[in-house]
Scaffold this motif. Structure first.
Motif, PDB file in Angstrom:
ATOM      1  N   ASN A 230      35.225 -10.933  10.278  1.00  0.00           N
ATOM      2  CA  ASN A 230      35.414  -9.478  10.317  1.00  0.00           C
ATOM      3  C   ASN A 230      36.675  -9.101  11.085  1.00  0.00           C
ATOM      4  N   GLN A 231      36.934  -9.826  12.174  1.00  0.00           N
ATOM      5  CA  GLN A 231      38.135  -9.567  12.953  1.00  0.00           C
ATOM      6  C   GLN A 231      39.392  -9.887  12.146  1.00  0.00           C
ATOM      7  N   GLU A 296      38.154 -25.689  13.500  1.00  0.00           N
ATOM      8  CA  GLU A 296      39.000 -24.629  12.933  1.00  0.00           C
ATOM      9  C   GLU A 296      38.528 -23.267  13.430  1.00  0.00           C
ATOM     10  N   VAL A 297      37.204 -23.105  13.525  1.00  0.00           N
ATOM     11  CA  VAL A 297      36.632 -21.857  14.041  1.00  0.00           C
ATOM     12  C   VAL A 297      37.051 -21.656  15.490  1.00  0.00           C
ATOM     13  N   GLU A 303      42.828 -18.078  19.425  1.00  0.00           N
ATOM     14  CA  GLU A 303      44.033 -17.298  19.129  1.00  0.00           C
ATOM     15  C   GLU A 303      43.748 -15.801  19.179  1.00  0.00           C
ATOM     16  N   LEU A 304      42.509 -15.425  18.829  1.00  0.00           N
ATOM     17  CA  LEU A 304      42.137 -14.012  18.786  1.00  0.00           C
ATOM     18  C   LEU A 304      41.404 -13.553  20.041  1.00  0.00           C
ATOM     19  N   GLY A 305      41.130 -14.493  20.937  1.00  0.00           N
ATOM     20  CA  GLY A 305      40.423 -14.148  22.164  1.00  0.00           C
ATOM     21  C   GLY A 305      38.959 -13.812  21.961  1.00  0.00           C
TER      22      GLY A 305
END
Length: 328
Positions: A230-231, A296-297, A303-305
């Motif tokens: 979703n992000q 990978e998750v 990277e997105l915090g």
């Protein structure tokens, strides 16, 4: 019907590519298998392949006329299926890039999101999301446990040539898409539990999903990936025969918790004895693809915090098992 066919090669022969090979073979589509070592070449040359599909029918076929050692190959191909593990993908691409025609393309059928590793090859790659499970039985027969499908999407965001419907159907249903990332992330989420979580516990799918604690951990894993998708604003595309991550994971649009548990129970009952590929890797003391699934998750979440503690735990646990097994 097609009267002429594209030239097709397969580099890396395992359960997934054998499933593709039997479809090509039964449809009488020309193809070539590029062997990387003499032992595998002789094995395939001297022993017929036994393959049992989800309909229960056993077929046998000889590959002698389809084999060549890769260093002896003189042909160039329109398409090359790459059937190796993610960790060997760079080596396989380097080895086969001179065998592609100028407009030729690789078809990557690895788990995870392999296309992200090779952005410089964007115009040369078709992503293939595999929706079936094939295992090698004790008698060396390949057994495909579900119908599944092959979802093909060009990395450039276009749909591949519709000829694939004629080449692989009806043995492998084909879905052509311009929404590859939606399918990739859906399959990544499914693999995070049936491969990653199962490997962390070294369990069959029945043992995994008939245990309430493990089911709860599976739903936690999916919820983390749902939030991440979703992000990233990735619209999920559900692989045929699978279940929506948006519905299984908690949050907006989710199913009642008891229904999510029931779905996993039914999955465990249907595939009770199945030990998925990453579990089999640990059984055989091989290195797994955990870095390319739950890893990978974890990488994307950092990277997105975004916190993904359950996926982090799975990665650490599988790595511990690899080390304790002295994997090769």
């Amino acid at each position: 019907m097609l009267t002429t066919y594209p030239s097709i090669a397969i580099s890396g022969i395992g359960s997934v590519t054998i499933t593709i090979v039997q479809s090509l073979y039964q449809n009488k589509i020309p193809f070539q298998i590029l062997c990387r070592n003499q032992t595998r070449f002789l094995s395939l040359k001297n022993s017929p392949i036994g393959f049992q599909g989800p309909n229960g029918k056993l077929v046998q076929f000889e590959l002698t006329d389809h084999l060549t050692m890769i260093q002896d190959n003189q042909e160039k191909f329109d398409y090359i299926f790459i059937g190796c593990k993610n960790q060997n993908l760079s080596e396989y691409l380097e080895e086969t890039k001179s065998l592609l025609k100028p407009n030729g393309k690789w078809i990557l059928i690895q788990n995870g999101i392999p296309e992200q590793q090779f952005k410089s090859y964007k115009n040369k790659i078709i992503g293939g999301v595999v929706g079936w499970n094939t295992q090698t039985l004790s008698n060396h027969t390949y057994y495909q446990s579900n119908v599944g499908s092959l979802i093909l999407g060009d990395v450039t965001g276009t749909k591949p040539d519709p000829l694939w419907n004629q080449i692989l159907s009806p043995y492998i249903p084909v879905v052509l898409t311009d929404k590859l990332s939606g399918y990739r992330w859906h399959k990544l989420a499914i693999n995070s539990i049936i491969n990653g979580l199962a490997a962390s516990k070294q369990l069959s799918l029945g043992e995994l999903f008939l245990n309430r604690k493990s089911r709860s951990e599976a739903l936690e894993t999916l919820t983390e990936i749902k939030l991440l998708m979703n992000q990233l604003q990735i619209k999920e595309q559900v692989v045929p025969g699978s279940f929506s991550i948006q519905k299984l994971g908690e949050g907006p649009g989710s199913l009642p918790r008891w229904i999510s548990h029931l779905i996993l129970i039914l999955l465990g009952l249907k595939y009770f004895k199945i030990r998925t590929s990453m579990v089999q890797d640990l059984d055989a003391r091989r290195k797994t693809e955990i870095e390319f699934i739950n890893g990978e998750v974890v990488k994307t979440a950092k990277e997105l915090g975004i916190p993904v503690p359950r996926n982090e735990w799975i990665v650490l646990k599988v790595k511990e098992l690899e080390e304790s097994n002295n994997t090769r």
